[in-house]
Design an enzyme around this catalytic site. Structure first.
Site, PDB file in Angstrom:
ATOM      1  N   ASP A   6       2.649 -11.799  14.131  1.00 33.09           N
ATOM      2  CA  ASP A   6       1.508 -10.981  14.332  1.00 33.09           C
ATOM      3  C   ASP A   6       0.549 -11.551  15.469  1.00 33.09           C
ATOM      4  O   ASP A   6       0.709 -12.744  15.967  1.00 33.09           O
ATOM      5  CB  ASP A   6       0.546 -11.183  13.016  1.00 33.09           C
ATOM      6  CG  ASP A   6      -0.503  -9.894  12.471  1.00 33.09           C
ATOM      7  OD1 ASP A   6      -0.343  -9.276  11.915  1.00 33.09           O
ATOM      8  OD2 ASP A   6      -1.431  -9.919  13.551  1.00 33.09           O
ATOM      9  N   ARG A  38       1.217   0.634  -3.305  1.00 33.32           N
ATOM     10  CA  ARG A  38      -0.263   1.001  -3.565  1.00 33.32           C
ATOM     11  C   ARG A  38      -0.885  -0.477  -3.634  1.00 33.32           C
ATOM     12  O   ARG A  38      -0.294  -1.560  -4.134  1.00 33.32           O
ATOM     13  CB  ARG A  38      -0.319   1.358  -5.121  1.00 33.32           C
ATOM     14  CG  ARG A  38       0.121   2.826  -5.155  1.00 33.32           C
ATOM     15  CD  ARG A  38       0.417   3.071  -6.560  1.00 33.32           C
ATOM     16  NE  ARG A  38       1.378   2.247  -7.170  1.00 33.32           N
ATOM     17  CZ  ARG A  38       1.752   2.063  -8.559  1.00 33.32           C
ATOM     18  NH1 ARG A  38       1.127   2.947  -9.550  1.00 33.32           N
ATOM     19  NH2 ARG A  38       2.679   1.111  -8.866  1.00 33.32           N
ATOM     20  N   GLY A  67     -12.965  11.807 -10.803  1.00 28.92           N
ATOM     21  CA  GLY A  67     -13.893  10.515 -10.423  1.00 28.92           C
ATOM     22  C   GLY A  67     -14.568  11.035  -9.317  1.00 28.92           C
ATOM     23  O   GLY A  67     -15.153  12.012  -8.994  1.00 28.92           O
ATOM     24  N   CYS A 103      -5.334   4.736   3.216  1.00 30.86           N
ATOM     25  CA  CYS A 103      -4.233   5.556   3.441  1.00 30.86           C
ATOM     26  C   CYS A 103      -4.550   7.021   3.186  1.00 30.86           C
ATOM     27  O   CYS A 103      -4.401   7.761   4.346  1.00 30.86           O
ATOM     28  CB  CYS A 103      -2.986   5.423   2.387  1.00 30.86           C
ATOM     29  SG  CYS A 103      -2.090   3.840   2.851  1.00 30.86           S
TER      30      CYS A 103
HETATM   31  C1  UDX Z   1      -2.104   5.223  -1.903  1.00 27.83           C
HETATM   32  C2  UDX Z   1      -0.638   5.600  -2.296  1.00 27.83           C
HETATM   33  O1  UDX Z   1      -0.790   5.714  -3.809  1.00 27.83           O
HETATM   34  C3  UDX Z   1       0.603   4.698  -1.930  1.00 27.83           C
HETATM   35  O2  UDX Z   1       1.896   5.427  -2.220  1.00 27.83           O
HETATM   36  C4  UDX Z   1       0.612   4.667  -0.295  1.00 27.83           C
HETATM   37  O3  UDX Z   1       1.593   4.025   0.240  1.00 27.83           O
HETATM   38  C5  UDX Z   1      -0.660   4.232   0.230  1.00 27.83           C
HETATM   39  O4  UDX Z   1      -1.791   5.043  -0.277  1.00 27.83           O
HETATM   40  P1  UDX Z   1      -3.557   2.960  -2.315  1.00 27.83           P
HETATM   41  O5  UDX Z   1      -4.175   3.512  -1.246  1.00 27.83           O
HETATM   42  O6  UDX Z   1      -3.117   1.667  -2.288  1.00 27.83           O
HETATM   43  O7  UDX Z   1      -2.003   3.836  -2.349  1.00 27.83           O
HETATM   44  O8  UDX Z   1      -4.250   3.530  -3.753  1.00 27.83           O
HETATM   45  P2  UDX Z   1      -4.075   4.258  -4.875  1.00 27.83           P
HETATM   46  O9  UDX Z   1      -3.797   3.857  -6.130  1.00 27.83           O
HETATM   47  O10 UDX Z   1      -3.108   5.840  -4.750  1.00 27.83           O
HETATM   48  O11 UDX Z   1      -5.604   5.247  -4.876  1.00 27.83           O
HETATM   49  C6  UDX Z   1      -6.086   5.848  -3.966  1.00 27.83           C
HETATM   50  C7  UDX Z   1      -7.524   6.436  -4.165  1.00 27.83           C
HETATM   51  O12 UDX Z   1      -7.564   7.395  -5.196  1.00 27.83           O
HETATM   52  C8  UDX Z   1      -8.299   5.225  -4.897  1.00 27.83           C
HETATM   53  O13 UDX Z   1      -9.889   5.351  -4.250  1.00 27.83           O
HETATM   54  C9  UDX Z   1      -8.531   5.756  -6.568  1.00 27.83           C
HETATM   55  O14 UDX Z   1      -9.615   5.485  -7.015  1.00 27.83           O
HETATM   56  C10 UDX Z   1      -8.217   7.247  -6.361  1.00 27.83           C
HETATM   57  N1  UDX Z   1      -7.652   8.138  -7.266  1.00 27.83           N
HETATM   58  C11 UDX Z   1      -6.342   7.620  -7.717  1.00 27.83           C
HETATM   59  C12 UDX Z   1      -8.396   8.891  -8.121  1.00 27.83           C
HETATM   60  O15 UDX Z   1      -9.389   9.136  -7.839  1.00 27.83           O
HETATM   61  N2  UDX Z   1      -7.821   9.546  -9.163  1.00 27.83           N
HETATM   62  C13 UDX Z   1      -6.531   9.588  -9.428  1.00 27.83           C
HETATM   63  O16 UDX Z   1      -6.054  10.080 -10.297  1.00 27.83           O
HETATM   64  C14 UDX Z   1      -5.911   8.521  -8.727  1.00 27.83           C
END
Ligand code: UDX
Length: 446
Positions: A33, A164, A268, A275
């Site tokens: 890095d 995730r 929510g 991402c």
């Molecule tokens: C996401 C993808 O899930 C993952 O596959 C990808 O590689 C990167 O982006 P991540 O950003 O870590 O992962 O979080 P994730 O658990 O997917 O949640 C993303 C956002 O969506 C959070 O703010 C969460 O609170 C929100 N969310 C998730 C909701 O509001 N409702 C849901 O039902 C699920």
């Protein structure tokens, strides 16, 4: 057969989990890095960010001598290994398209290193890049710098990551699928062989495809999940207009339909993180650049932008003018089990509350330090949930950390000046909390 040696360029979430995942399975891994502080920590066995399980596995890998961090020496990383993963960041530009400068510089550095390498070397792009990037940006840089030919002297794959935050290490070990986009058959076969060894008995389905299709699969997957969230938030907003309606029950019933599925239907305050917001914007920008206007995705984004501000509207419905009112914010991170606040839904909430003249006291089990960097002294920081709620005029549940689920109605009543609770993530039972407190929740019809 000798296990291939691996290097990883860029050790953010994806790079470090890939490096530690491979090292934990006995591969020799070099993590490279440009940030000396990150590498110093990694070599001490300490992850530069909070992620469950990673600390223990990183420390084990360093101790076992399977992982070594180096600063800015792509040449060494390529020379001393067989396969190089590129996991550098691809942040958003102001217009939503992705910033490729880190990919471009990694590609030129690897290209220069390939020039001096006699044996076959494979590069795997793991960074999220828009369709066409590996073929049109990475490949030409490799050939230009190395004076060698892809498919003959070296291999090239695109292998998106779906982990995730919060369960990143487990997701690295247990993938739902592995997507391998390859320039040529030999490149794809080389990477497939690596994954067969890595996953062994738990090999997930492998999808072999072109470089561009692999790139698009990542965006399409994230855009679909973001769409599910904006969809259920739309239904939540409709529920709020219908007396007696509850989005949680709607989502549970919908989820039992196998064609819909139950996951990612939690209404929510919308999606945040590193991402979804970035990837939806990038897919929109890339699609427009290709000449197609993806209106559906514009709406997904629009719904998500408005959703967090509903928490402030609910506050105003109960308290009227917010000037001088003390608002408790439970949760700062973009989701539980992380200290990441990138695009956290609390950011627009804080900005709007401050605009309305409210005083904010916030608590998060791990993200306070990160929040201080963002908000400075504009808000106050509590040392516990109880401390946060003390004398508040209203509380907003922003992030569904497990410890917040344990706060009983009596606790809110005892601690707050005015027991107004706004459940932004639907973690509290409306009957129990609604009968004892002034209670409003996303997606609950009055
Ligand atoms: C996401 C993808 O899930 C993952 O596959 C990808 O590689 C990167 O982006 P991540 O950003 O870590 O992962 O979080 P994730 O658990 O997917 O949640 C993303 C956002 O969506 C959070 O703010 C969460 O609170 C929100 N969310 C998730 C909701 O509001 N409702 C849901 O039902 C699920």
């Amino acid at each position: 057969m000798r296990k291939p040696q691996i290097s990883v360029i860029g050790v953010g979430y994806v790079g470090l989990c890939t490096a530690v995942g491979l090292a934990s399975k006995g591969f020799k891994v070099i993590a490279c890095d440009i940030d000396p502080e990150k590498i110093r920590k990694i070599n001490q066995g300490v992850p530069p960010f909070f992620e469950p399980e990673l600390q223990e596995k990183l420390a084990e890998s360093i101790k076992a001598g399977n992982l070594q961090g180096i600063v800015n020496q792509t040449d060494k990383a390529v020379k001393e290994t067989d396969i190089t993963y590129v996991a550098v960041g691809t942040p958003s530009k102001p217009d939503g398209s992705i910033e490729l400068q880190f990919i471009e510089s990694a590609a030129s550095n690897i290209g220069q290193a390939l020039k001096h390498k006699d044996s076959y070397h494979m590069t795997v792009i793991k960074s999220t890049v828009v369709p066409g990037t590996t073929q049109n940006v990475v490949l030409p840089a490799f050939e230009r710098e190395s004076k060698k030919k892809v498919g003959k002297d070296f291999g090239l794959c695109m292998n998106p990551e779906f982990l995730r935050q919060g369960s990143a290490f487990q997701d690295t070990l247990n993938a739902d699928r592995v997507v391998i986009g390859s320039f040529d058959k030999k490149s794809g076969d080389t990477l497939e062989a690596l994954y067969k060894d890595f996953y062994s008995q738990r090999l997930p389905p492998i999808i072999r495809t072109t470089l561009s299709t692999a790139e698009l699969i990542k965006y399409a997957s994230n855009a679909m999940l973001a769409t599910k969230i904006s969809f259920i938030n739309t239904i939540a907003n409709i529920c709020e207009k219908i007396p007696g309606a509850d989005v949680k029950v709607v989502a549970t019933a919908m989820g039992l339909d196998k064609r819909i599925g139950s996951l990612f239907l939690d209404a929510g305050l919308g999606y945040g993180g590193s991402c979804f917001p970035k990837d939806v914007k990038a897919l929109i920008a890339c699609s427009k650049a290709f000449g197609y206007d993806p209106e559906l995705l514009d709406s997904v984004e629009h719904v998500n932008k408005k959703q967090p501000l509903k928490a402030v509207e609910f506050c105003k419905q109960h308290l009227g003018n917010l000037k001088g009112k003390k608002i408790a914010l439970l949760g700062l991170a973009f989701k539980p089990d992380t200290d990441d606040m990138r695009e956290a839904r609390v950011i627009p909430i804080v900005n709007q509350l401050l605009k309305e003249g409210a005083k904010i006291n916030a608590y998060d089990p791990v993200a306070i330090q990160v929040a201080k960097g963002l908000f400075g002294e504009k808000i106050e920081y509590a040392s516990s949930a109880n401390d946060c709620l003390r004398n508040a005029d209203a509380a907003i549940l922003v992030t569904e950390w497990p410890e917040f689920k344990k706060i009983a109605p009596a606790d809110f009543k005892k601690l707050m000046r005015n027991p107004v609770l706004i459940d932004g993530r639907r973690i509290y039972d409306p009957e129990t909390y609604g009968s004892e407190l002034t209670f409003t929740a996303i997606g609950l019809g009055k």
